[in-house]
Design an enzyme around this catalytic site. Sequence first.
Site, mmCIF file in Angstrom:
data_model
loop_
_atom_site.group_PDB
_atom_site.id
_atom_site.type_symbol
_atom_site.label_atom_id
_atom_site.label_comp_id
_atom_site.label_asym_id
_atom_site.label_seq_id
_atom_site.Cartn_x
_atom_site.Cartn_y
_atom_site.Cartn_z
ATOM 1 N N ARG A 56 0.861 -1.185 0.000
ATOM 2 C CA ARG A 56 0.000 0.000 0.000
ATOM 3 C C ARG A 56 0.895 1.231 0.000
ATOM 4 N NH1 ARG A 56 -3.583 -2.590 -1.510
ATOM 5 N NH2 ARG A 56 -5.545 -3.108 -0.486
ATOM 6 N N GLU A 65 -3.385 7.335 -4.963
ATOM 7 C CA GLU A 65 -3.698 6.756 -6.286
ATOM 8 C C GLU A 65 -5.011 7.303 -6.829
ATOM 9 O OE1 GLU A 65 -3.693 2.491 -5.860
ATOM 10 O OE2 GLU A 65 -1.714 2.547 -4.958
ATOM 11 N N HIS A 69 -0.796 0.005 -9.905
ATOM 12 C CA HIS A 69 -1.455 -0.924 -8.967
ATOM 13 C C HIS A 69 -2.000 -2.158 -9.724
ATOM 14 C CE1 HIS A 69 -3.780 -1.147 -4.903
ATOM 15 N NE2 HIS A 69 -3.543 -2.347 -5.373
HETATM 16 C C1 8YV Z 1 -6.673 -4.867 -6.166
HETATM 17 C C2 8YV Z 1 -5.491 -4.989 -3.872
HETATM 18 O O1 8YV Z 1 -6.245 -3.747 -6.828
HETATM 19 O O2 8YV Z 1 -6.048 -7.144 -3.109
HETATM 20 C C3 8YV Z 1 -5.772 -5.992 -2.812
HETATM 21 O O3 8YV Z 1 -5.711 -5.630 -1.635
HETATM 22 O O4 8YV Z 1 -5.153 -3.894 -3.597
HETATM 23 C C4 8YV Z 1 -5.566 -5.360 -5.313
HETATM 24 O O5 8YV Z 1 -5.376 -6.676 -5.530
HETATM 25 C C5 8YV Z 1 -8.038 -4.590 -5.700
HETATM 26 O O6 8YV Z 1 -8.392 -5.131 -4.482
HETATM 27 C C6 8YV Z 1 -9.063 -4.923 -6.769
HETATM 28 O O7 8YV Z 1 -10.327 -4.643 -6.329
#
Ligand code: 8YV
Length: 319
Positions: A234, A263, A281
Amino acid sequence: MIERQPRRPPVPAVDVLLPAKLSPLYVEQLEREFAAHRLPDLSAASKVRAIACGGETQLPSDLIAQLPALEIISVMGVGYDGVDVAAAKAKGVMVTHTPDVLNDDVADVAIGLMLCTSRQFPQADRFVREGKWTQGAMPLQRKMSGARLGLVGMGRIGQAIAKRALGFGMSIAYNSRTPKKELPYTFHADVRDLARASDFLVVITPGGEGTRKMINAEVLQALGKKGILVNVARGSVVDEAALIEALKNGVIGGAGLDVFENEPIVPQALRDMPHVVLTPHVGSATTQTRQAMADLAMDNLRAHFAGRPVKTPVPECRA
Ligand code: 8YV
């Protein structure tokens, strides 16, 4: 004679709130099986029983309190730092996420960014396209195989990265809240010590208050001028201003970043730097993995509304 079936009243669809932009793979299924509502329209607030969101979604802090019928928050993502789990739990709201199904993809991206930053593949691609090769060879780059990897976080994805790094003959050390005695890697209780002992420092620890700006100026100083920082966790875990300073002043050698503090806004300073590789991301962004994540997020909702236990509650909500 045709016998008339007694008419059953239609079962009203469960109302689900989608507070942010979401993967179409999840949205399509949600819209098929539930009555989907979107912010800022809160006219259905009194009957919303579920929230469907993504790993990077930051839920407005007062949202849970505004939904009296809320029962479950199903996050399509392994990270759920944008959800106030304590507030949800206090109201008896279940929170689920999608662990494991994305381990391979995120680990692949971490290794990809390590290779791209040390061997400068994006820059090499530009070098060829811009016709520079005809004027001479590209400068020599840095070897990754055999180097020292430091993992900030040794959960499921951290372990998948370590497994891959072993294939590159790398030595592996890590920092996490508690040592994992079952793993054959070197533990450092202080992240600065880990940085000092690493050529590549790869961040794969959950976001949230507990890790905010954990990678600060001091840690970057410890990583040193040849060190490379990779972040696939993150943006909040890294002090972005300190990172920009460290990159500008040669305090560290380079960075590979898949996540950012704000972001999709990426500071111009990072975008201008030649020794930085940036991706938007994309840790879990393959068709296969996003489908598996969407399916798991849906399965959690289906299970909950069918009165069955959810498949993957977040650790805080496990019985
Ligand atoms: C995705 C993420 O961008 O899993 C996570 O925590 O940040 C990423 O895999 C996101 O969750 C897709 O909705």
